[in-house]
Scaffold this motif. Sequence first.
Motif, mmCIF file in Angstrom:
data_model
loop_
_atom_site.group_PDB
_atom_site.id
_atom_site.type_symbol
_atom_site.label_atom_id
_atom_site.label_comp_id
_atom_site.label_asym_id
_atom_site.label_seq_id
_atom_site.Cartn_x
_atom_site.Cartn_y
_atom_site.Cartn_z
ATOM 1 N N GLY A 19 0.856 -1.199 0.000
ATOM 2 C CA GLY A 19 0.000 0.000 0.000
ATOM 3 C C GLY A 19 0.878 1.230 0.000
ATOM 4 N N SER A 20 0.356 2.345 -0.514
ATOM 5 C CA SER A 20 1.219 3.527 -0.500
ATOM 6 C C SER A 20 1.371 4.063 0.918
ATOM 7 C CB SER A 20 0.767 4.588 -1.504
ATOM 8 O OG SER A 20 -0.380 5.233 -1.069
ATOM 9 N N ASP A 21 0.469 3.684 1.827
ATOM 10 C CA ASP A 21 0.684 4.069 3.229
ATOM 11 C C ASP A 21 2.011 3.504 3.759
ATOM 12 O OD1 ASP A 21 -1.603 5.585 3.334
ATOM 13 O OD2 ASP A 21 -2.772 4.177 4.531
ATOM 14 N N GLU A 22 2.363 2.270 3.363
ATOM 15 C CA GLU A 22 3.667 1.746 3.802
ATOM 16 C C GLU A 22 4.803 2.544 3.165
ATOM 17 O OE1 GLU A 22 5.494 -1.773 2.284
ATOM 18 O OE2 GLU A 22 6.796 -1.962 4.036
ATOM 19 N N ILE A 23 4.612 2.920 1.909
ATOM 20 C CA ILE A 23 5.629 3.718 1.226
ATOM 21 C C ILE A 23 5.843 5.050 1.960
ATOM 22 C CG2 ILE A 23 6.045 5.022 -0.902
ATOM 23 C CD1 ILE A 23 6.580 2.075 -1.300
ATOM 24 N N LEU A 24 4.745 5.674 2.379
ATOM 25 C CA LEU A 24 4.857 6.942 3.103
ATOM 26 C C LEU A 24 5.602 6.722 4.428
ATOM 27 C CD1 LEU A 24 1.205 8.264 2.488
ATOM 28 C CD2 LEU A 24 3.276 8.870 1.212
ATOM 29 N N THR A 25 5.305 5.603 5.091
ATOM 30 C CA THR A 25 6.006 5.259 6.333
ATOM 31 C C THR A 25 7.505 5.101 6.085
ATOM 32 O OG1 THR A 25 4.052 4.109 7.154
ATOM 33 C CG2 THR A 25 6.140 3.554 8.199
ATOM 34 N N ALA A 53 12.878 6.980 6.801
ATOM 35 C CA ALA A 53 14.188 7.148 6.170
ATOM 36 C C ALA A 53 14.724 8.569 6.331
ATOM 37 C CB ALA A 53 14.099 6.794 4.687
ATOM 38 N N MET A 54 13.842 9.550 6.436
ATOM 39 C CA MET A 54 14.333 10.933 6.342
ATOM 40 C C MET A 54 14.039 11.816 7.539
ATOM 41 S SD MET A 54 13.968 11.797 2.303
ATOM 42 C CE MET A 54 12.737 10.708 1.645
ATOM 43 N N VAL A 55 13.085 11.458 8.385
ATOM 44 C CA VAL A 55 12.689 12.370 9.469
ATOM 45 C C VAL A 55 12.973 11.729 10.830
ATOM 46 C CG1 VAL A 55 10.869 13.866 10.348
ATOM 47 C CG2 VAL A 55 10.816 13.125 7.951
ATOM 48 N N GLY A 56 13.932 12.282 11.543
ATOM 49 C CA GLY A 56 14.298 11.749 12.868
ATOM 50 C C GLY A 56 13.633 12.532 13.984
ATOM 51 N N GLU A 57 13.876 12.055 15.209
ATOM 52 C CA GLU A 57 13.329 12.705 16.391
ATOM 53 C C GLU A 57 13.724 14.181 16.421
ATOM 54 O OE1 GLU A 57 14.063 10.264 19.781
ATOM 55 O OE2 GLU A 57 13.271 11.760 21.176
ATOM 56 N N GLY A 58 12.764 15.032 16.736
ATOM 57 C CA GLY A 58 13.051 16.461 16.861
ATOM 58 C C GLY A 58 13.112 17.196 15.530
ATOM 59 N N PRO A 78 13.692 17.073 0.497
ATOM 60 C CA PRO A 78 12.898 16.402 -0.543
ATOM 61 C C PRO A 78 11.401 16.710 -0.435
ATOM 62 C CG PRO A 78 14.478 14.868 0.375
ATOM 63 C CD PRO A 78 14.523 16.098 1.243
ATOM 64 N N LEU A 79 10.743 16.612 -1.587
ATOM 65 C CA LEU A 79 9.298 16.826 -1.673
ATOM 66 C C LEU A 79 8.642 15.530 -2.152
ATOM 67 C CD1 LEU A 79 6.720 18.614 -1.762
ATOM 68 C CD2 LEU A 79 7.387 19.269 -4.086
ATOM 69 N N VAL A 80 7.714 15.004 -1.345
ATOM 70 C CA VAL A 80 6.959 13.822 -1.734
ATOM 71 C C VAL A 80 5.633 14.271 -2.336
ATOM 72 C CG1 VAL A 80 5.802 11.722 -0.949
ATOM 73 C CG2 VAL A 80 7.974 12.429 0.112
ATOM 74 N N ASP A 84 15.440 25.344 9.225
ATOM 75 C CA ASP A 84 16.619 24.539 9.588
ATOM 76 C C ASP A 84 16.311 23.083 9.893
ATOM 77 O OD1 ASP A 84 18.270 26.592 9.212
ATOM 78 O OD2 ASP A 84 18.486 27.158 11.330
ATOM 79 N N ARG A 85 15.167 22.858 10.534
ATOM 80 C CA ARG A 85 14.893 21.492 10.974
ATOM 81 C C ARG A 85 14.078 20.692 9.971
ATOM 82 N NH1 ARG A 85 12.163 22.255 16.608
ATOM 83 N NH2 ARG A 85 11.356 24.073 15.519
ATOM 84 N N LEU A 86 13.670 21.345 8.877
ATOM 85 C CA LEU A 86 12.773 20.697 7.921
ATOM 86 C C LEU A 86 13.485 19.588 7.155
ATOM 87 C CD1 LEU A 86 9.820 21.036 7.005
ATOM 88 C CD2 LEU A 86 10.676 22.385 5.093
ATOM 89 N N ARG A 87 12.907 18.372 7.171
ATOM 90 C CA ARG A 87 13.553 17.224 6.524
ATOM 91 C C ARG A 87 12.750 16.675 5.353
ATOM 92 N NH1 ARG A 87 18.330 16.636 6.760
ATOM 93 N NH2 ARG A 87 18.191 14.378 6.627
#
Length: 352
Positions: free
Chosen positions: A88-94, A99-104, A181-183, A148-151
Motif C-alpha cells: 500500500g502507498s501508506d507503507e511507502i509513506l512510512t 528514512a528521512m525524518v528523525g526525532e526532533g 525532498p518533496l513527496v 533549519d529542521r525541515l527534513r
Amino acid sequence: MSRSNPFRPALAKMQPYVPGEQPQGGKFIKLNTNENPYPAPPAVTEAIKSAATAGLQRYPDPVASAFRRRAAEVLDLPGPEWILAGNGSDEILTILVRAMVGEGQRLRLPYPSYILYRTLADIQGAQWEQTAFSPDWQLPAAFGHSDDRLRLAFLPNPNSPSGTVIPPDQVLQFAQTLPCPLVVDEAYADFADTHCLDLVRQSDQVFVTRTLSKSYALAGLRFGFVVAQPHRIAELQKIKDSYNCDTLSIAAATAAIGSTEWLADNVAKIRATRGRMEQRLAELGFHVTPSQANFVWCQHPDKSHKLIYEHLKQSQILVRYMDFPDWGDGLRISVGTDDQADACLLMLSQVL
Ligand SMILES: *Cc1c(COP(=O)(O)O)cnc(C)c1O
C-alpha cells in the motif's frame, strides 16, 4: 513493584490515525473512502489464481521485480531501479518518513490535506507544520520556504479533501526552493489532467508515490509504490521489510499495471459520473470545488454538514464528514457508479 510505561514518550503523546468507516456487513452505498466502485481488471483475478496454483511455499521476490519492470514500461520510466514497491502507498509513506525524518526534526504538509502524514511524524517523535491553502486552494509560496529542521515535505496532488491540483511547474518550483525532498502523493493522479512523474527525472529531490487502491480498484490488495532517482530508491530499500509485498499481491499488481485499456475506460467512467455529481450538487445549492480526483468536496452555505451526513447514513448512504479545526467543515463524497451517485443525490435533495 511499579513498572514504568515501556513505550517511547512520543507514543504516549500522539493521537492514533483514524481511517474512514469500513462497515462490515450491512448494505451501505459506500462513498466515504474513495474506493473504486467497479471491479478490478479481470487479469488481476487470473494472475492471483495462477500464482496461488503455482504454490506459496517460497518467499516472494523481495523487490517485486516483475511489477517494477512492467510499471517502468507502462509509466515510461528509464528502468525498474526507479521504483520501490510497498504494501500500500501508506507503507511507502512510512518508509519515506522513517528514512528521512528523525526525532526532533520536522515535516511539512499543506492544510487541509491527508492527516496520516502528521501521524507518521508523531511516531518518529518529529514535529509537523502546516501551510494553509488559500480559500481557492492555491498553495502559498511559504510552502517552499526554508527552515533549519525541515527534513521532508508532503504534497498530496490531487489533494484530499479538495480534489484540486497544483500544476507540475509550480510543484517543481516548490521542490527547488525547499531545503528538503518533496513527496508528491499521487494517489489520485490517474483521475487528473496532469501528474508529476516527469519531475523525478529533473530532480532527485522529488519523490512521487502512487497506489493501486483507487484507480485500479484494489484497495483490498494493499499495493503502492514510489518513483524516484535510482540512488534514492537504493537508500529507501535499506529500511523496508525484507518481504514487504507478498507473492499474490505482486502477481496481481503486475497484471493491474499492465491493464492500460481497462484503466482508461474506468477513469473515463469515473470522470463522467464526477461531472454529473458536481453539476447536480451545485443545483442543490452546494458550493462545489471542481475535482480532479474520484471524489467531490462540497459545502452547503447554510445547512449543517454533520446533520446531512447523519441523515444519509440513516438511509444507508455513507459519505465522509470532515471537520478541519480553524478552517471549516464539509462533505467529501466519493464518485460511485451512476446508480450509487443518483441514490446519493436523490437522498440529498430530500434531506435539504
Ligand atoms: C488513499 C490514499 C493513500 C493510501 O493509499 P493506500 O495505497 O491504500 O495505502 C495515500 N495518500 C492519499 C492522499 C490517499 O488518499
